[in-house]
Design a protein around this motif. Structure first.
Motif, PDB file in Angstrom:
ATOM      1  N   MET A 159       8.915  31.693  72.708  1.00 27.29           N
ATOM      2  CA  MET A 159       9.086  30.079  73.445  1.00 27.29           C
ATOM      3  C   MET A 159       7.914  29.523  73.607  1.00 27.29           C
ATOM      4  O   MET A 159       7.671  28.281  73.025  1.00 27.29           O
ATOM      5  CB  MET A 159      10.137  30.421  74.546  1.00 27.29           C
ATOM      6  N   LYS A 160       7.017  29.900  74.178  1.00 23.09           N
ATOM      7  CA  LYS A 160       5.731  29.311  74.693  1.00 23.09           C
ATOM      8  C   LYS A 160       5.086  28.722  73.253  1.00 23.09           C
ATOM      9  O   LYS A 160       4.630  27.398  73.289  1.00 23.09           O
ATOM     10  CB  LYS A 160       4.593  29.985  75.194  1.00 23.09           C
ATOM     11  N   VAL A 163       7.071  25.577  71.927  1.00 26.32           N
ATOM     12  CA  VAL A 163       7.036  24.327  72.706  1.00 26.32           C
ATOM     13  C   VAL A 163       5.698  23.679  72.874  1.00 26.32           C
ATOM     14  O   VAL A 163       5.603  22.462  72.527  1.00 26.32           O
ATOM     15  CB  VAL A 163       7.427  24.725  74.362  1.00 26.32           C
ATOM     16  N   ASN A 164       4.639  24.694  72.635  1.00 23.74           N
ATOM     17  CA  ASN A 164       3.401  24.284  72.729  1.00 23.74           C
ATOM     18  C   ASN A 164       2.935  23.551  71.357  1.00 23.74           C
ATOM     19  O   ASN A 164       2.128  22.808  71.153  1.00 23.74           O
ATOM     20  CB  ASN A 164       2.346  25.084  73.031  1.00 23.74           C
ATOM     21  N   LYS A 168      10.856  20.551  68.904  1.00 23.76           N
ATOM     22  CA  LYS A 168      12.154  20.158  69.861  1.00 23.76           C
ATOM     23  C   LYS A 168      12.908  21.372  69.835  1.00 23.76           C
ATOM     24  O   LYS A 168      13.398  21.606  68.793  1.00 23.76           O
ATOM     25  CB  LYS A 168      12.779  19.031  69.295  1.00 23.76           C
ATOM     26  N   LEU A 169      12.908  22.396  70.800  1.00 21.59           N
ATOM     27  CA  LEU A 169      13.473  23.652  70.914  1.00 21.59           C
ATOM     28  C   LEU A 169      15.036  23.685  71.590  1.00 21.59           C
ATOM     29  O   LEU A 169      15.034  23.085  72.640  1.00 21.59           O
ATOM     30  CB  LEU A 169      12.695  24.526  71.622  1.00 21.59           C
ATOM     31  N   LEU A 196      12.270  25.775  82.136  1.00 21.93           N
ATOM     32  CA  LEU A 196      12.457  25.519  80.491  1.00 21.93           C
ATOM     33  C   LEU A 196      13.087  24.241  80.363  1.00 21.93           C
ATOM     34  O   LEU A 196      12.419  23.327  79.630  1.00 21.93           O
ATOM     35  CB  LEU A 196      13.335  26.434  79.604  1.00 21.93           C
ATOM     36  N   ARG A 199      10.578  21.503  80.762  1.00 20.14           N
ATOM     37  CA  ARG A 199       9.681  21.125  79.858  1.00 20.14           C
ATOM     38  C   ARG A 199      10.185  20.688  78.252  1.00 20.14           C
ATOM     39  O   ARG A 199       9.740  21.151  77.241  1.00 20.14           O
ATOM     40  CB  ARG A 199       8.964  22.478  79.737  1.00 20.14           C
ATOM     41  N   VAL A 201      13.177  21.943  76.876  1.00 21.18           N
ATOM     42  CA  VAL A 201      13.956  22.668  76.079  1.00 21.18           C
ATOM     43  C   VAL A 201      15.345  22.835  76.311  1.00 21.18           C
ATOM     44  O   VAL A 201      15.617  22.643  77.548  1.00 21.18           O
ATOM     45  CB  VAL A 201      13.743  24.146  76.310  1.00 21.18           C
ATOM     46  N   VAL A 323       6.811  29.771  78.664  1.00 20.60           N
ATOM     47  CA  VAL A 323       6.164  28.406  78.568  1.00 20.60           C
ATOM     48  C   VAL A 323       5.260  28.195  80.106  1.00 20.60           C
ATOM     49  O   VAL A 323       5.510  27.080  80.736  1.00 20.60           O
ATOM     50  CB  VAL A 323       7.135  27.129  78.435  1.00 20.60           C
TER      51      VAL A 323
END
Length: 411
Positions: A159-160, A163-164, A168-169, A196, A199, A201, A323
């Motif tokens: 995931m990290k 997102v980084n 768009k997750l 999450l 941030r 998600v 994340v």
């Protein structure tokens, strides 16, 4: 002595090195089912976020490490093992056959695809191999629509990076409605989910996944999600098919004894593929953990050399960077019937500590957002230390675990 090792992950590499350290004259062949040099699977997220390149994922820095040790390295899939009373042979995909005196199975695991149609459409990939990482990397641009099907440990690891990248997750948690269910209480899961969502998600905890259509798009009974990339992260299974017909006992993985021996003479198993002893329960389980795989490989090699070294069991332990929010789980974090537990929950600061006890022994723990005492927690669990008066003190204030560890280890 002619040793063959199938699988070039952490267990296989450590086993090959241990064999060579203890027997300079042995014939050692290490077989990898993937192309290229042995690499660390846990490095894949760092490739995705650009922290390292593929060269940085190699298990050993030197390109000539195995050659320098006199270890033969082959890139070819093992198809079948033939076992006999004095050894056997391994059939490889290129038609060649490898005879062995002793064999180590360290083939790890592979992604388990969800039982839905469309998992093979373009744009639907797993996140497990270097080739997967290459496919994912081509799609990771700011604004890319990425859907992750599954919300367990494998998903959490990736995931990290997603997102980084600015993607768009959306994460589909499945029927349980709880992310990281296999390593976290509902309290911890809700905290991680809230982190999450803060941030950007989207965490989807309701609805049933029906399939994947070209596009790709994920079809649910409640909605349809268009995507640029769908990542299938719904678990893994041990790679054992080539052992069929050998007589090896296979449950969730290859069953081994305390000396890493399978039920077949001269065949050993280590790492994610092996169903070995659990430190906390004494039961035989698969622990898909890199430290466990490395130690399995070392112990297996010593026993293959005839040293009769018993393995006392692996501690179930997970470390996850969700994340930017770090969590740890140790041992019997759910607790046991008749046991006790204590929790500290700080929702505003995303801090959660849970300690579980059997009488006056610490047997399991969870931490989120407060990683300073994890070494002390692990030490108290693995030493099976009787806490005495510290049991009540920790029940009242779990943050005193370092004080307990220091005091109990004085003198």
């Amino acid at each position: 002595m002619n040793f063959v090792i199938i699988g070039a992950g952490s267990a296989g590499m450590r086993a090959a090195e241990t064999l060579r350290d203890n027997d300079p004259q042995a014939s050692i062949t290490l077989v990898s089912g993937e192309p290229g040099e042995p690499y660390a699977r846990m490095a894949i997220p760092y490739i995705l976020n650009g922290a390292i390149d593929e060269d940085g994922a190699r298990q050993r820095r030197s390109h000539h490490h195995l050659e320098g040790l006199g270890i033969r390295y082959l890139n070819c899939k093992a198809l079948k093992v033939h076992a006999g009373p004095d050894g056997g042979q391994v059939d490889l995909a290129d038609g060649s056959k490898l005879p062995y005196d002793k064999l180590l199975v360290a083939t790890g695991s592979s992604p388990s695809l969800p039982p839905i149609p469309g998992t093979d459409v373009p744009g639907a990939v797993t996140c497990w191999t270097l080739e997967d990482a290459r496919q994912i990397a081509t799609k990771l641009v700011p604004g890319a629509r990425v859907v992750m099907l599954g919300a367990g440990f494998v998903a959490g690891v990736c995931m990290k990076s997603l997102v980084n990248s600015g993607a768009k997750l959306s994460v589909v948690a499945g029927r349980s409605g709880q992310i990281l269910r296999s390593m976290m209480t509902p309290v911890g899961s809700r905290m991680l989910q809230r982190w999450l969502e803060g941030r950007g998600v989207e965490v989807i905890t309701t609805g049933r996944t029906l399939g994947i259509e070209p596009g790709p798009r994920l079809i649910m009974d409640t909605r349809t999600i268009d995507a640029d990339l769908i990542i299938l992260a719904t678990g893994v299974h041990s790679n054992v098919s080539f052992l069929e017909g050998t007589g090896a006992e296979i449950r969730n993985g290859v069953v081994i004894d305390e000396h890493m021996r399978t039920t077949v003479p001269h065949i050993y198993a280590a790492g994610d593929v092996a169903q070995g002893r659990d430190f906390s329960t004494g039961e035989w389980v698969v622990h898909a953990l890199q430290p466990t795989a490395t130690e399995h490989g070392r112990i297996a090699a010593l026993n293959m050399l005839g040293k009769e070294v018993a393995y006392r069991g692996s501690l179930s332990m997970n470390v996850l960077d969700t994340v930017g929010l770090i969590s740890h789980t140790f041992g019997l974090w759910e607790g046991i019937p008749g046991g006790t537990h204590t929790e500290v929950i700080d929702e505003a600061n995303f801090i959660y500590t849970r300690l579980c006890f059997a009488d006056d022994q610490l047997i399991g723990a969870i931490t989120i957002g407060h990683p300073h005492h994890v070494g002390a927690i692990r030490g108290l669990i693995q030493s099976r230390r009787h806490l005495g008066v510290w049991k009540e003190r920790l029940m009242n204030n779990p943050q005193l675990v370092m004080d307990a560890f220091v005091d109990l280890n004085q003198g």
